[in-house]
Design a protein around this motif. Structure first.
Motif, PDB file in Angstrom:
ATOM      1  N   UNK A  14       0.846  -1.193   0.054  1.00  0.00           N
ATOM      2  CA  UNK A  14      -0.067   0.010   0.138  1.00  0.00           C
ATOM      3  C   UNK A  14       0.807   1.323   0.018  1.00  0.00           C
ATOM      4  N   UNK A  15       1.787   0.991   0.809  1.00  0.00           N
ATOM      5  CA  UNK A  15       2.862   2.123   0.866  1.00  0.00           C
ATOM      6  C   UNK A  15       3.560   2.696  -0.396  1.00  0.00           C
ATOM      7  N   UNK A  16       3.740   1.491  -1.210  1.00  0.00           N
ATOM      8  CA  UNK A  16       4.556   1.629  -2.575  1.00  0.00           C
ATOM      9  C   UNK A  16       3.581   2.306  -3.716  1.00  0.00           C
ATOM     10  N   UNK A  17       2.214   2.108  -3.511  1.00  0.00           N
ATOM     11  CA  UNK A  17       1.281   2.421  -4.400  1.00  0.00           C
ATOM     12  C   UNK A  17       0.989   4.002  -4.091  1.00  0.00           C
ATOM     13  N   UNK A  18       1.120   4.247  -2.864  1.00  0.00           N
ATOM     14  CA  UNK A  18       0.886   5.677  -2.270  1.00  0.00           C
ATOM     15  C   UNK A  18       2.026   6.593  -2.919  1.00  0.00           C
ATOM     16  N   UNK A  19       3.253   5.902  -2.646  1.00  0.00           N
ATOM     17  CA  UNK A  19       4.208   6.729  -3.296  1.00  0.00           C
ATOM     18  C   UNK A  19       4.563   6.834  -4.816  1.00  0.00           C
ATOM     19  N   UNK A  20       3.941   5.931  -5.502  1.00  0.00           N
ATOM     20  CA  UNK A  20       3.778   5.817  -6.813  1.00  0.00           C
ATOM     21  C   UNK A  20       3.072   6.972  -7.212  1.00  0.00           C
ATOM     22  N   UNK A  21       1.645   7.119  -6.682  1.00  0.00           N
ATOM     23  CA  UNK A  21       0.804   8.332  -6.904  1.00  0.00           C
ATOM     24  C   UNK A  21       1.455   9.561  -6.841  1.00  0.00           C
ATOM     25  N   UNK A  62       2.798  12.920   2.930  1.00  0.00           N
ATOM     26  CA  UNK A  62       2.879  13.443   1.403  1.00  0.00           C
ATOM     27  C   UNK A  62       3.559  12.448   0.507  1.00  0.00           C
ATOM     28  N   UNK A  63       4.526  12.059   1.104  1.00  0.00           N
ATOM     29  CA  UNK A  63       5.364  11.177   0.171  1.00  0.00           C
ATOM     30  C   UNK A  63       4.607   9.748  -0.294  1.00  0.00           C
ATOM     31  N   UNK A  64       4.069   9.316   0.767  1.00  0.00           N
ATOM     32  CA  UNK A  64       3.254   8.030   0.656  1.00  0.00           C
ATOM     33  C   UNK A  64       1.910   8.125   0.303  1.00  0.00           C
ATOM     34  N   UNK A 201      11.248  11.831  -5.914  1.00  0.00           N
ATOM     35  CA  UNK A 201      10.132  11.701  -5.103  1.00  0.00           C
ATOM     36  C   UNK A 201       9.872   9.938  -4.823  1.00  0.00           C
ATOM     37  N   UNK A 202      11.013   9.374  -5.139  1.00  0.00           N
ATOM     38  CA  UNK A 202      10.638   7.883  -5.039  1.00  0.00           C
ATOM     39  C   UNK A 202      11.264   7.579  -3.483  1.00  0.00           C
TER      40      UNK A 202
END
Length: 217
Positions: A14-21, A62-64, A201-202
C-alpha cells in the motif's frame, strides 16, 4: 467476525502504491476531511510507523499519499536510534498493533554530511549535542571510506554512507528491542529501510526484514 489485521507485506505494498501516485503527480490526498478528523478524535489505528529524518523535505504523509491517522511518525535528524525512538516504536508495535516500520532516510542528508566531515582528523569540533546525535553515523562513514580505499572525507560517497547507516539502523532497532524482534519473528511486524530520492520523489527500499522488498506493489 473479527477483521484480520493487515500483514506487513500488504501494508508495504500500500505504501508503494501511495508513493507511486505521489511520484506520478496524481495523489489522492485521502482521509484528510472533516469526517476523518472527527472519526479519529478518540481513537487511532495507523497502518504503518515511519521512523524518518527530520528534514523538512521528508513529509511522510505526502510522500506516501496518506491521510490523518494513517501513519505513526517518529523523527530526528539522521534517523538515529535512541531510547525515546525505540520506546515510540515499541508503543506503535505493541499498543497500536502497527504491522510495519519504515525507516526512511534520504539523499543529501545533512546529518550524514556532518558525520562524513567529522571523520577527518583535523575536523572542527561540533557542538556537543549535535555530535552526540550524529556520532552513530560515523562508523558507517569510516566503513565506506575503508571499503573504497579513500583517505579523506572528500573520497566518501554520501549515498553509500546513507545506505550503510540505514542498514545499521534497522539492525540496531532489532537488537535494541526484544518486543520488536519478537514481533518480527512472529510475523506480526515487518521493517523496511528505504531511501527517499529528493528530486524523483521515490522511496527506494534498501533492506527488508519480514517483508519482501522485491515484490511489486
Amino acid at each position: 467476525m473479527t477483521e484480520q489485521p493487515p500483514t506487513p507485506q500488504k501494508v508495504w505494498d500500500e505504501m508503494l502504491r501511495g508513493n507511486a501516485r505521489f511520484v506520478s503527480g496524481s495523489p489522492r490526498h485521502p482521509r484528510q476531511d472533516v469526517e476523518r478528523r472527527h472519526e479519529l478524535a478518540n481513537v487511532q489505528h495507523p497502518r504503518a510507523t515511519i521512523f524518518g529524518c527530520s528534514d523538512s523535505r521528508l513529509a511522510a504523509e505526502i510522500i506516501f499519499d496518506k491521510g490523518l491517522g494513517d501513519l505513526f511518525v517518529v523523527r530526528n535528524a539522521g534517523q538515529v536510534v535512541g531510547e525515546s525512538i525505540v520506546a515510540s516504536l515499541e508503543y506503535a508495535t505493541t499498543v497500536l498493533d502497527v504491522p510495519l516500520i519504515v525507516v526512511l532516510a534520504h539523499d543529501s542528508c545533512g546529518a550524514v554530511r556532518a558525520a562524513i566531515d567529522s571523520a577527518a582528523i583535523d575536523s572542527a569540533p561540533l557542538p556537543p549535542h549535535i555530535w552526540k546525535l550524529i556520532a552513530p553515523i560515523v562508523p558507517a562513514a569510516r566503513k565506506v571510506l575503508a571499503a573504497t580505499g579513500g583517505s579523506v572525507p572528500a573520497d566518501i560517497d554520501p549515498e553509500l554512507v546513507g545506505r550503510e547507516h540505514l542498514r545499521n539502523t534497522v539492525a540496531e532497532i532489532m537488537e535494541s528491542s526484544e518486543l520488536i524482534s519478537d514481533a518480527v519473528a512472529e510475523g506480526r511486524l515487518g521493517i523496511v529501510g528505504a531511501n527517499y530520492r529528493l528530486a524523483e520523489g521515490t522511496a527506494v527500499p534498501i533492506v527488508g526484514v519480514g517483508v519482501d522488498i522485491r515484490a511489486s506493489a
